[in-house]
Scaffold this active site. Structure first.
Site, PDB file in Angstrom:
ATOM      1  N   LYS A  76       2.791 -40.313  29.493  1.00  0.00           N
ATOM      2  CA  LYS A  76       3.466 -39.093  29.928  1.00  0.00           C
ATOM      3  C   LYS A  76       2.516 -37.915  29.760  1.00  0.00           C
ATOM      4  O   LYS A  76       1.704 -37.882  28.826  1.00  0.00           O
ATOM      5  CB  LYS A  76       4.729 -38.903  29.081  1.00  0.00           C
ATOM      6  CG  LYS A  76       5.658 -37.785  29.539  1.00  0.00           C
ATOM      7  CD  LYS A  76       6.931 -37.813  28.689  1.00  0.00           C
ATOM      8  CE  LYS A  76       7.912 -36.706  29.049  1.00  0.00           C
ATOM      9  NZ  LYS A  76       9.147 -36.795  28.242  1.00  0.00           N
ATOM     10  N   SER A 151      13.265 -36.633  30.860  1.00  0.00           N
ATOM     11  CA  SER A 151      12.098 -35.991  31.429  1.00  0.00           C
ATOM     12  C   SER A 151      10.950 -36.939  31.752  1.00  0.00           C
ATOM     13  O   SER A 151      10.016 -36.584  32.474  1.00  0.00           O
ATOM     14  CB  SER A 151      11.602 -34.903  30.481  1.00  0.00           C
ATOM     15  OG  SER A 151      11.196 -35.449  29.233  1.00  0.00           O
ATOM     16  N   SER A 175      15.135 -38.649  26.956  1.00  0.00           N
ATOM     17  CA  SER A 175      14.115 -38.615  28.003  1.00  0.00           C
ATOM     18  C   SER A 175      13.355 -39.908  28.201  1.00  0.00           C
ATOM     19  O   SER A 175      12.589 -40.030  29.151  1.00  0.00           O
ATOM     20  CB  SER A 175      13.121 -37.479  27.723  1.00  0.00           C
ATOM     21  OG  SER A 175      13.740 -36.228  27.898  1.00  0.00           O
TER      22      SER A 175
END
Length: 487
Positions: A76, A151, A175
């Site tokens: 990420k 996210s 997330s």
């Protein structure tokens, strides 16, 4: 049953020399270039090929390689990578290149992981759809008109779309688990303190936690074991962590007590309810004891979460002022004007909204009414879960109240987006572990996820229970689309 995207399968291909690490890595890089998922915001082609060639030399020399060595993966974009741009998908950090590695990447790099690139995400991890990214949102491989979740939407889309074997996401309020559910993969949110946060660009420091996103529970276990190490550079990292989960995956769960909190089933989609009920029957057939119970403190979790994370965000994001690093406004009259213009242009709408909310609840006259009260209620939620785990081994619940929704559905109503976190935020508030795994498909063709929740540092128990379900159902819900790498 297909398993050609898993870590163990690919590891076997590498050690038997049925495919070279260079060939494998090139396959993934080629598919990334063709992909329409917008899962990656930075592709590290040159360094990935270099790493792959080094692994091939090691294999050719007859040396043993670890399970993760040579396996193509992604991080990420809120995880610091030395020499590789790390933006948090925000304009304010475009061009920022860290001079050090996040501990989780350092650990994986030591094991020879091949980094394909950085995954798309909601800006500063603030969002549930990946749409707040300055690069635009990642798309769901099952239906590209739908969001991948957030996210960690880019990581979920890449793994589900077979353009990475696995990835690392971060979970502040769901997330990892929510995008895993939306995309039909496995996502583990570890116990707070089990995985180092050093080098992770902070959103809310007392909530953030890094975890694996994979095709199977077994893969999640392998990755978790690799990254769950004590780190003296992180003051919240726990010592004496013994998270050896991979060797405990096939233990019987006969007699295991599984609690079902009734509050998790209020307002849920009927087809999701049906899939969860079917999963409960599978656990019964495995010898688990099922009991429904009330957990009324859950009603406080969402407001407590948004008060506290916004407060922490307003503090953490104060460092982005245009002076130290990142974007800086070009035209200004004095330093105050420069900082105001830098933050006004550099931050997106959702990030600004949460900074303002956080600053408000921390301000004089409102601190006691909001922040202090939320902290007290957080303690009540922690104690409620502790009482539940005094009676049950694990809890079972849906990961999300709905399947992935269309792009733009929540953009006009931020509160609606916040409500999508209602089933995931209690876990972060309490600091406990949870895993999301696929448990079926909706009639709309999109995956459904369930989550198993455990007490502090019970990852071995959670992963074993998840793996037993996956094996019993013969991984019938293991995501496979016609996208990505075919090996």
């Amino acid at each position: 049953m297909q398993s050609d995207g898993t870590i163990t399968y690919i590891h076997n291909l590498l050690i038997t020399k049925k495919i070279s690490c260079y060939e494998l890595t090139q396959k993934y890089l080629d598919e990334i270039k063709k992909s329409k998922l917008n899962a990656y915001v930075n592709v590290c082609e040159e360094s990935a090929i270099k790493s792959a060639k080094e692994i091939d030399k090691k294999i050719a020399s007859g040396k043993e390689i670890s399970l993760l060595e040579g396996i193509p993966m992604l991080l990420k974009d809120n995880m610091s990578t030395n020499g590789i741009e790390t933006t948090c998908c925000s304009n304010i950090l475009k061009g920022y290149v860290p001079i050090y590695d996040a501990t989780v990447w350092e650990l994986l790099k030591q094991q020879g992981a091949v980094l394909l690139g950085k995954g798309n995400m909601d800006e500063f991890a603030m969002g549930s759809t990946c749409e707040t990214s300055c690069f635009g949102g990642a798309k769901n491989p099952h239906d590209i008109s739908c969001v991948a979740g957030g996210s960690s939407g880019g990581v979920a889309a890449a793994v589900a779309g077979n353009i990475a074997v696995y990835g690392l996401g971060s979970d502040t309020g769901g997330s990892i688990r929510q995008p895993a559910a939306f995309c039909g993969i496995v996502g583990l949110k570890p116990t707070y303190g089990a995985v180092s946060r050093y080098g992770i660009i902070a959103y809310a420091s007392s909530f953030d936690q890094v975890g694996p996103m994979t095709h199977t529970v077994q893969d999640a276990s392998i990755v978790f074991d690799a990254i769950s190490k004590y780190d003296p550079k992180d003051s919240t990292s726990c010592k004496n962590i013994t998270c050896d989960t991979f060797c405990k995956l096939n233990n019987s769960i006969s007699g295991m007590k599984i609690g079902i909190p009734k509050e998790y089933f209020e307002g849920i989609d009927s087809e999701i309810q049906k899939s969860i009920n079917q999963a409960i029957e599978v656990y019964k057939s495995l010898g688990a004891q099922i009991e429904y119970f009330n957990l009324p403190e859950l009603k406080y979790a969402l407001p407590v979460y948004y008060i506290l994370v916004c407060a922490e965000a307003s503090s953490n994001l104060g460092r982005y002022d245009g002076i130290r690093y990142g974007y800086k406004a070009e035209n200004y009259t004095d330093i105050n004007d420069m900082i105001c213009k830098t933050r006004a242009k550099g931050f997106g709408k959702e990030v600004k909204r949460r900074i303002l909310l956080g600053t408000y609840v921390l301000s004089a006259g409102y601190y006691d009414a909001y922040y202090k009260k939320a902290q007290n209620l957080r303690g009540e939620i922690v104690r409620a879960f502790k009482r539940a785990f005094g009676k049950f081994d694990i809890l079972l619940a849906p990961t999300a109240a709905s399947t992935a929704f269309k792009f733009g559905m929540t953009s006009s109503n931020p509160v609606e987006m916040y409500l999508t976190d209602i089933y995931t935020v209690p876990v972060n508030t309490a600091g406990i572990p949870a895993i999301s795994l696929p448990c079926g498909f909706h009639s709309n063709g999109l995956p459904i996820g369930m989550q198993l929740i455990g007490d502090n540092f019970s990852e071995a128990k959670l992963l074993n229970a998840a793996n037993m379900y996956e094996m019993k159902t013969e991984r019938q819900f293991l995501h496979k689309t016609d996208m990505g790498v075919k090996i």
